[in-house]
Motif scaffolding. Structure first.
Motif, short mmCIF file in Angstrom:
data_model
loop_
_atom_site.label_atom_id
_atom_site.label_comp_id
_atom_site.label_asym_id
_atom_site.label_seq_id
_atom_site.Cartn_x
_atom_site.Cartn_y
_atom_site.Cartn_z
N LYS A 118 62.74 46.76 56.12
CA LYS A 118 61.78 47.13 57.15
C LYS A 118 62.31 46.83 58.55
N SER A 119 63.24 45.90 58.63
CA SER A 119 63.79 45.55 59.94
C SER A 119 64.86 46.54 60.40
N LEU A 120 65.28 47.45 59.50
CA LEU A 120 66.26 48.46 59.89
C LEU A 120 65.54 49.61 60.59
N PRO A 121 66.23 50.30 61.52
CA PRO A 121 65.55 51.38 62.26
C PRO A 121 65.17 52.55 61.35
N GLY A 122 63.96 53.08 61.55
CA GLY A 122 63.45 54.14 60.70
C GLY A 122 64.19 55.47 60.89
N GLU A 123 64.80 55.64 62.06
CA GLU A 123 65.49 56.91 62.34
C GLU A 123 66.68 57.11 61.41
N LEU A 124 67.15 55.98 60.88
CA LEU A 124 68.29 56.02 59.97
C LEU A 124 68.03 56.97 58.81
N TYR A 125 66.82 56.85 58.27
CA TYR A 125 66.45 57.65 57.12
C TYR A 125 66.40 59.13 57.50
N GLU A 126 65.74 59.42 58.64
CA GLU A 126 65.60 60.81 59.09
C GLU A 126 66.99 61.43 59.28
N ALA A 127 67.86 60.67 59.91
CA ALA A 127 69.21 61.18 60.18
C ALA A 127 69.92 61.54 58.87
N ALA A 128 69.74 60.69 57.86
CA ALA A 128 70.40 60.93 56.58
C ALA A 128 69.84 62.17 55.90
N VAL A 129 68.51 62.40 56.06
CA VAL A 129 67.89 63.58 55.48
C VAL A 129 68.47 64.84 56.13
N ILE A 130 68.61 64.78 57.44
CA ILE A 130 69.17 65.93 58.16
C ILE A 130 70.59 66.20 57.70
N ASP A 131 71.31 65.13 57.39
CA ASP A 131 72.68 65.29 56.89
C ASP A 131 72.73 65.84 55.47
N GLY A 132 71.56 66.03 54.86
CA GLY A 132 71.51 66.65 53.55
C GLY A 132 71.57 65.68 52.38
N TYR A 133 71.34 64.40 52.63
CA TYR A 133 71.32 63.44 51.51
C TYR A 133 69.97 63.46 50.83
N ASN A 134 69.95 63.22 49.51
CA ASN A 134 68.67 63.00 48.83
C ASN A 134 68.39 61.49 48.81
N PRO A 135 67.13 61.11 48.53
CA PRO A 135 66.76 59.69 48.64
C PRO A 135 67.66 58.74 47.86
N LEU A 136 68.08 59.16 46.66
CA LEU A 136 68.93 58.28 45.87
C LEU A 136 70.26 58.03 46.57
N GLN A 137 70.82 59.10 47.14
CA GLN A 137 72.07 58.95 47.90
C GLN A 137 71.87 58.09 49.14
N ILE A 138 70.71 58.26 49.77
CA ILE A 138 70.43 57.46 50.97
C ILE A 138 70.40 55.98 50.61
N LEU A 139 69.75 55.69 49.49
CA LEU A 139 69.68 54.29 49.06
C LEU A 139 71.08 53.73 48.81
N ILE A 140 71.87 54.48 48.01
CA ILE A 140 73.17 53.96 47.59
C ILE A 140 74.18 53.94 48.74
N LYS A 141 74.20 55.03 49.51
CA LYS A 141 75.27 55.15 50.52
C LYS A 141 74.93 54.50 51.85
N ILE A 142 73.65 54.40 52.16
CA ILE A 142 73.31 53.88 53.49
C ILE A 142 72.59 52.54 53.42
N TYR A 143 71.51 52.48 52.66
CA TYR A 143 70.69 51.27 52.71
C TYR A 143 71.30 50.08 51.99
N ILE A 144 71.87 50.31 50.80
CA ILE A 144 72.46 49.17 50.08
C ILE A 144 73.59 48.53 50.89
N PRO A 145 74.51 49.33 51.47
CA PRO A 145 75.53 48.67 52.31
C PRO A 145 74.95 47.91 53.50
N LEU A 146 73.88 48.45 54.10
CA LEU A 146 73.30 47.78 55.26
C LEU A 146 72.55 46.51 54.87
N CYS A 147 72.09 46.46 53.63
CA CYS A 147 71.31 45.31 53.17
C CYS A 147 72.18 44.18 52.63
#
Lengths: 276, 294
Positions: free
Chosen positions: A162-191
């Motif tokens: 929750k402390s990560l910026p919300g725009e991160l998710y939107e940006a990833a969607v625009i890049d064509g990632y699906n939620p599972l990819q967003i979790l694995i490629k973006i959020y898990i590394p950031l966490c």
């Protein structure tokens, strides 16, 4: 932090050192006793440094009393528990943090409530469930629940996400990632910091777990280290030096992990304790 | 936040299964079981309040409660006070405070079973370090863990708990103290407040929420203590533990898994839960009088 006079500083140092000696002496004594002979153990006044130095105690404990096996068993369970906890807690935390759905609030509230649920109430029914599944005397009851997420871990990672910026998710969607990819490629590394803290707590919890193995395991070949140590203490006329060698074997890995991961420990306490 | 609900359900599914299977079902099931005679193998037999009535008439239940209460009474205040003192000292600008923090935290990570065996050895009647130290001071050796006085045995275990738990509480309080603004202390110093005044009037009130949390959590932990006692008594099972040294969780374990009396064990588990809840609410009630927020 305030500055103090040299006198009061000296008093503080003396008191802290005295306390530290009381905290650390038992560890020294465990190590010292583990190298003693039967005669050395019962010698009065106690020998501070073992003489003769009997490191064969470790060979005996490792080979004859099967601690090698127990260590392997404990390691298998810890590794799978870690994998399960990290995977499931990130998934659930991500689900709670990123999506709006009807049962989101209720699930979140129940999660917080389970932090307060005492384990003894759910213990007997849980045992019954595993018995019904025919999984007594296996590692399933010790491993599978960690793949279903635990309140503490979900809470910790959820707070962090929750402390990560919300725009991160939107940006990833625009890049064509699906939620599972967003979790694995973006959020898990950031966490990573939160996951590291969770790993440390999970490792400790799983490695030190006594009640679970005590209830679910019967075969001695399946025993974990805590159980092996209890068994050694109660069922044989094992000498104290052997017991202490066993205690050193079970303690060393956690102390090493702690020394490497102190920061994560403190962070973990800060994440959950302070912001909670 | 995304609108597609199914992703939310998909990601949270593992925990929903967990809630249903290992939390919701067990709560109702164990409440039901507490009104039955059940040995795990034959179907449960409804007996109404039988288990509950027996529980309150059972000496071992009251003995175990007395013991755990005494245990908490020694362990919780002692650990809280010592942790506060250590945290306060470590919060001064000292050299080597990292090393001290490291040492005080070591027992926290040590597995309970290892800690328990180690302390049982230190407490050993004949060859233990503690009795040897006492003897060299001219004091007769004491049967710490095998005493005919229950309070001595329970107290000895409580001391080990303090040793094991100081580090944890200390870190939490230290985190609280580091949030105390420097300027506040400095201006108090200029106003002529001595160290004691600063401690009692500024540091303590600001850290009090943390102290409250630490006390609450350690009280709950005390009532749930299991490994500590099993390890210190040196038993693989709770069957050989003497009645006068029993604590509730050992009793629940013994009744459920050694005697397969699931009904009485479930009743006891619920009774323990209610007692813990009562203590938590009790502490919350007094919270207002000494805990300061903002």
């Amino acid at each position: 932090m305030t500055n103090r006079s040299p006198v009061s500083k000296t008093v503080i140092y003396v008191l802290l050192t005295l306390g530290a000696v009381m905290m650390a002496f038992p560890f020294f004594w465990m190590l010292s006793t583990s190298f003693k002979t039967v005669g050395g153990v019962s010698q009065l006044p106690p020998q501070l440094i073992p003489n003769p130095f009997k490191w064969e105690n470790y060979v005996t404990v490792w080979e004859k009393v099967n601690f090698g096996r127990y260590t392997l068993n404990s390691t298998i369970i810890v590794v799978l528990d870690l994998a399960g906890t990290l995977l499931s807690c990130s998934m659930v935390a991500f689900g709670l943090a990123m999506f709006r759905f009807k049962l989101r609030k209720p699930i979140y509230i129940v999660m917080l409530a389970t932090l307060m649920m005492p384990s003894q109430v759910t213990l007997i029914p849980s045992y019954f469930i595993w018995k019904t599944f025919g999984t007594l005397n296996t590692y399933y009851p010790l491993i599978l629940p960690s793949f279903l997420g635990g309140a503490f871990g979900i809470f910790l990672i959820h707070q962090f996400m929750k402390s990560l910026p919300g725009e991160l998710y939107e940006a990833a969607v625009i890049d064509g990632y699906n939620p599972l990819q967003i979790l694995i490629k973006i959020y898990i590394p950031l966490c990573k910091p939160a996951l590291a803290a969770l790993s440390v707590f999970t490792f400790m919890g799983s490695w030190n777990n006594t009640l679970g193995p005590l209830i679910y395991l019967q075969d001695k070949s399946l025993y974990t280290l805590p159980l092996g140590l209890l068994y050694l203490r109660s069922n044989t006329d094992a000498n104290t030096a052997l017991l202490m060698a066993g205690a050193v074997i079970i303690t060393t890995p956690v102390v090493i992990v702690y020394l490497i991961a102190q920061k994560q420990f403190v962070q973990g306490i800060a994440f959950t304790g302070l912001k909670g | 936040m995304q609108k597609q609900g199914y992703w939310g359900y998909l990601f949270t599914a593992p925990f929903v299964i967990n809630i249903i299977l290992f939390i919701a079902f067990p709560i109702f099931f164990s409440a039901y079981i507490s009104f039955t005679h059940w040995d795990l193998f034959n179907p449960p037999e409804w007996v109404g309040l039988d288990n509950w009535v027996r529980l309150f008439k059972q000496d071992s239940f009251w003995v175990s409660l007395r013991n755990v209460l005494f245990f908490a009474l020694i362990f919780v205040p002692l650990q809280t006070i010592l942790a506060f003192v250590v945290a306060y000292m470590l919060n001064q600008s000292l050299r080597g405070s990292t090393v001290f923090r490291l040492l005080y935290f070591m027992p926290v990570v040590t597995p309970w079973i290892a800690s328990a065996l180690l302390w049982a050895w230190l407490y050993n009647y004949k060859f233990g370090m503690i009795n040897w130290l006492l003897e060299s001071l001219g004091v007769d050796p004491v049967k710490w863990l095998d005493s005919k006085y229950w309070w001595l045995t329970i107290g000895s275990v409580a001391i080990v708990n303090v040793w094991k738990g100081i580090g944890d509480s200390m870190i939490a309080m230290l985190a609280g103290m580091q949030n105390v603004p420097k300027e506040v202390l400095e201006s108090a110093e200029i106003d002529g407040a001595n160290k004691w005044k600063q401690l009692t009037k500024i540091v303590f009130p600001l850290v009090s929420p943390m102290i409250y949390l630490v006390m609450l959590l350690s009280t709950i932990a005390a009532f749930q203590a299991f490994d500590a006692f099993l390890g210190m008594y040196g038993a693989l099972d709770a069957g050989s533990v003497q009645e006068r040294n029993m604590v509730p969780n050992l009793l629940i374990y013994r009744d459920a898994f050694l005697l397969t009396k699931m009904g009485p064990a479930s009743a006891m588990a619920w009774a323990l839960f209610v007692i813990i809840l009562a203590f938590t609410l009790f502490q919350r009630y007094f919270e207002k009088r000494w805990v300061h927020y903002d």
